[in-house]
Scaffold this motif. Sequence first.
Motif, PDB file in Angstrom:
ATOM      1  N   LEU A  71       0.832  -1.218   0.000  1.00 17.98           N
ATOM      2  CA  LEU A  71       0.000   0.000   0.000  1.00 17.98           C
ATOM      3  C   LEU A  71       0.863   1.262   0.000  1.00 17.98           C
ATOM      4  O   LEU A  71       0.452   2.309  -0.486  1.00 17.98           O
ATOM      5  CB  LEU A  71      -0.960   0.000   1.188  1.00 17.98           C
ATOM      6  CG  LEU A  71      -2.025  -1.106   1.174  1.00 17.98           C
ATOM      7  CD1 LEU A  71      -3.031  -0.913   2.300  1.00 17.98           C
ATOM      8  CD2 LEU A  71      -2.764  -1.200  -0.159  1.00 17.98           C
ATOM      9  N   ASN A  72       2.091   1.140   0.525  1.00 23.00           N
ATOM     10  CA  ASN A  72       3.016   2.288   0.489  1.00 23.00           C
ATOM     11  C   ASN A  72       3.780   2.377  -0.822  1.00 23.00           C
ATOM     12  O   ASN A  72       4.781   3.064  -0.931  1.00 23.00           O
ATOM     13  CB  ASN A  72       4.013   2.207   1.646  1.00 23.00           C
ATOM     14  CG  ASN A  72       3.358   2.610   2.954  1.00 23.00           C
ATOM     15  OD1 ASN A  72       2.381   3.355   2.947  1.00 23.00           O
ATOM     16  ND2 ASN A  72       3.872   2.100   4.059  1.00 23.00           N
ATOM     17  N   LYS A  73       3.347   1.579  -1.813  1.00 23.80           N
ATOM     18  CA  LYS A  73       3.912   1.601  -3.175  1.00 23.80           C
ATOM     19  C   LYS A  73       5.398   1.234  -3.201  1.00 23.80           C
ATOM     20  O   LYS A  73       6.175   1.810  -3.965  1.00 23.80           O
ATOM     21  CB  LYS A  73       3.688   2.973  -3.827  1.00 23.80           C
ATOM     22  CG  LYS A  73       2.220   3.370  -3.900  1.00 23.80           C
ATOM     23  CD  LYS A  73       2.028   4.609  -4.712  1.00 23.80           C
ATOM     24  CE  LYS A  73       0.560   4.970  -4.842  1.00 23.80           C
ATOM     25  NZ  LYS A  73       0.290   6.197  -5.523  1.00 23.80           N
ATOM     26  N   GLN A  74       5.766   0.269  -2.369  1.00 24.83           N
ATOM     27  CA  GLN A  74       7.163  -0.159  -2.327  1.00 24.83           C
ATOM     28  C   GLN A  74       7.430  -1.396  -3.192  1.00 24.83           C
ATOM     29  O   GLN A  74       8.565  -1.803  -3.365  1.00 24.83           O
ATOM     30  CB  GLN A  74       7.560  -0.500  -0.867  1.00 24.83           C
ATOM     31  CG  GLN A  74       7.494   0.661   0.095  1.00 24.83           C
ATOM     32  CD  GLN A  74       8.402   1.787  -0.365  1.00 24.83           C
ATOM     33  OE1 GLN A  74       9.607   1.603  -0.489  1.00 24.83           O
ATOM     34  NE2 GLN A  74       7.827   2.938  -0.640  1.00 24.83           N
ATOM     35  N   LEU A  75       6.373  -1.983  -3.747  1.00 30.85           N
ATOM     36  CA  LEU A  75       6.546  -3.256  -4.465  1.00 30.85           C
ATOM     37  C   LEU A  75       7.230  -3.057  -5.820  1.00 30.85           C
ATOM     38  O   LEU A  75       6.831  -2.194  -6.601  1.00 30.85           O
ATOM     39  CB  LEU A  75       5.183  -3.931  -4.695  1.00 30.85           C
ATOM     40  CG  LEU A  75       5.249  -5.282  -5.428  1.00 30.85           C
ATOM     41  CD1 LEU A  75       5.861  -6.356  -4.541  1.00 30.85           C
ATOM     42  CD2 LEU A  75       3.868  -5.723  -5.907  1.00 30.85           C
ATOM     43  N   ILE A  76       8.259  -3.882  -6.076  1.00 31.12           N
ATOM     44  CA  ILE A  76       8.843  -3.936  -7.430  1.00 31.12           C
ATOM     45  C   ILE A  76       8.187  -5.126  -8.145  1.00 31.12           C
ATOM     46  O   ILE A  76       7.631  -4.982  -9.216  1.00 31.12           O
ATOM     47  CB  ILE A  76      10.380  -4.180  -7.375  1.00 31.12           C
ATOM     48  CG1 ILE A  76      11.078  -3.122  -6.519  1.00 31.12           C
ATOM     49  CG2 ILE A  76      10.982  -4.299  -8.765  1.00 31.12           C
ATOM     50  CD1 ILE A  76      11.381  -1.828  -7.197  1.00 31.12           C
ATOM     51  N   ALA A  77       8.244  -6.307  -7.518  1.00 31.90           N
ATOM     52  CA  ALA A  77       7.608  -7.505  -8.093  1.00 31.90           C
ATOM     53  C   ALA A  77       7.556  -8.585  -7.020  1.00 31.90           C
ATOM     54  O   ALA A  77       8.372  -8.566  -6.094  1.00 31.90           O
ATOM     55  CB  ALA A  77       8.400  -8.014  -9.290  1.00 31.90           C
ATOM     56  N   ALA A  78       6.617  -9.510  -7.169  1.00 29.67           N
ATOM     57  CA  ALA A  78       6.542 -10.612  -6.197  1.00 29.67           C
ATOM     58  C   ALA A  78       6.020 -11.869  -6.879  1.00 29.67           C
ATOM     59  O   ALA A  78       5.309 -11.791  -7.879  1.00 29.67           O
ATOM     60  CB  ALA A  78       5.617 -10.236  -5.044  1.00 29.67           C
ATOM     61  N   THR A  79       6.441 -13.001  -6.333  1.00 27.94           N
ATOM     62  CA  THR A  79       5.932 -14.289  -6.817  1.00 27.94           C
ATOM     63  C   THR A  79       5.360 -15.052  -5.640  1.00 27.94           C
ATOM     64  O   THR A  79       6.003 -15.143  -4.587  1.00 27.94           O
ATOM     65  CB  THR A  79       7.072 -15.118  -7.448  1.00 27.94           C
ATOM     66  OG1 THR A  79       7.657 -14.346  -8.474  1.00 27.94           O
ATOM     67  CG2 THR A  79       6.546 -16.415  -8.044  1.00 27.94           C
ATOM     68  N   ILE A  80       4.166 -15.566  -5.826  1.00 24.38           N
ATOM     69  CA  ILE A  80       3.497 -16.326  -4.765  1.00 24.38           C
ATOM     70  C   ILE A  80       3.284 -17.745  -5.304  1.00 24.38           C
ATOM     71  O   ILE A  80       2.755 -17.909  -6.401  1.00 24.38           O
ATOM     72  CB  ILE A  80       2.149 -15.671  -4.395  1.00 24.38           C
ATOM     73  CG1 ILE A  80       2.420 -14.263  -3.867  1.00 24.38           C
ATOM     74  CG2 ILE A  80       1.395 -16.502  -3.374  1.00 24.38           C
ATOM     75  CD1 ILE A  80       1.188 -13.473  -3.533  1.00 24.38           C
ATOM     76  N   SER A  81       3.727 -18.745  -4.538  1.00 26.73           N
ATOM     77  CA  SER A  81       3.666 -20.108  -5.074  1.00 26.73           C
ATOM     78  C   SER A  81       3.337 -21.111  -3.972  1.00 26.73           C
ATOM     79  O   SER A  81       3.043 -20.720  -2.843  1.00 26.73           O
ATOM     80  CB  SER A  81       4.997 -20.453  -5.754  1.00 26.73           C
ATOM     81  OG  SER A  81       6.044 -20.226  -4.866  1.00 26.73           O
ATOM     82  N   GLN A  82       3.470 -22.390  -4.324  1.00 23.26           N
ATOM     83  CA  GLN A  82       3.124 -23.512  -3.438  1.00 23.26           C
ATOM     84  C   GLN A  82       1.643 -23.488  -3.013  1.00 23.26           C
ATOM     85  O   GLN A  82       1.320 -23.125  -1.867  1.00 23.26           O
ATOM     86  CB  GLN A  82       3.991 -23.501  -2.174  1.00 23.26           C
ATOM     87  CG  GLN A  82       5.287 -24.206  -2.370  1.00 23.26           C
ATOM     88  CD  GLN A  82       5.994 -24.464  -1.050  1.00 23.26           C
ATOM     89  OE1 GLN A  82       5.422 -24.419   0.029  1.00 23.26           O
ATOM     90  NE2 GLN A  82       7.259 -24.726  -1.167  1.00 23.26           N
TER      91      GLN A  82
END
Length: 386
Positions: free
Chosen positions: A15-26
């Motif tokens: 929400l603070n706009k810090q995300l570059i990229a993420a992967t969610i798995s399993q």
Amino acid sequence: MEFQEMKEYMIEQILNKQLIAATISQPRAKSNEVKRVKLKPLEIKNIYHIQIEFQYERILKHENIPLKDFAESLENLFDQFRQMHADFTTEKVQVQLSKKNKVMWKSEKMESAKIVNLSHNRKKNYLLDEDTAYPFLIRLGVQTAEGKVKKQKHDKFKQINRFVEFIDDALAHLPKDKPVRILDFGSGKSYLTFALYHYLKIEKGLDIRVTGLDLKKEVIEECAQIADDLGYDQLEFLVGDINDYNDESAVDMVVTLHACDVATDMALARAVKWGASVILSVPCCQHELNTQLNALGLDIMLKHGLIKERFAALATDSIRAEILNMVGYEAQLVEFIDLENTPKNILIRAYKTGKKPTSEQFESYKQFKQMLNAEPFLENELREYL
Ligand SMILES: C[S@@+](CC[C@H](N)C(=O)[O-])C[C@H]1O[C@@H](n2cnc3c(N)ncnc32)[C@H](O)[C@@H]1O
């Protein structure tokens, strides 16, 4: 760190706009059709969104969620998955959850803060840079002699770049211990053949040998001349028919772009017989199934010529992907390029796995085929493998 605390931290960072990229798995449940999810921020009409890419076994789907609504989506994802890797502007975080949501947490602070790229149109991410002069693009008339992309060639440039992205993704699947043999079937003017050669040989320094094959003698001679002029000594062009091409015993990657009608199937069949590790194929017009289609239950669709043609094309590509899945590949149908760029925008991407198909797979393939009255050319070509 507790489960709730971890979720709140992740949500706060995003929400603070810090995300570059993420992967969610399993996935928690084996039956979950979504195998993995990727997140990235992007701006649509000046509004900050998080794009969620859902990776199914064979297809990708995207959803763009306005930031203000994203917390709920992330909560849902944590209900379904047990692993997350996230790149934030100042740290990398890895989360592993036990079945009972015990949190294993790893975090690494970055030495310098990364910048978030919100571009939706990939322009800034092009692997071939718009402001660099590439000799092959100049010779092919995509760039001016000064290295500017010509106005009327922007779509072509975009297409070439998109294709290079797929090549880049496929790199991990190519052999590393021997020269890589690549064939481009129906190479035509060979924009992509040159791009592929440039990217793998000149930019990545790989040991490759590439052949472009096409029926058109004059076009092939012109391409051969350009390759010669540019000193591309591991790139050859041959005049010939895909169906008669028997000069190889093994090929590592087979590419086709808009090879007409069953020429695509011929190329796919060749690739499977050679045991190619990577197949990238954007089909063109499909007439075969259009003439066979006869499905009573689909009458209200198929009585419209336009719908029938489109349906036949989609069903053909689904059949192609399924056949590849049944002969030891992991095949996906992915969007090659935006629809406004070209309507021929489905790419069949297949990586060899050697996995044996299940009897359920065969059964559902058979049912689909019977329902449509389809007699696929590719199935005939690969009968001995099925
Ligand atoms: C629409 S063009 C695409 C050319 C190129 N791949 C591109 O994307 O710019 C299709 C090409 O496939 C070639 N082709 C069609 N059937 C073929 C066959 N059986 N063997 C070899 N080439 C074939 C045609 O000559 C034509 O150049």
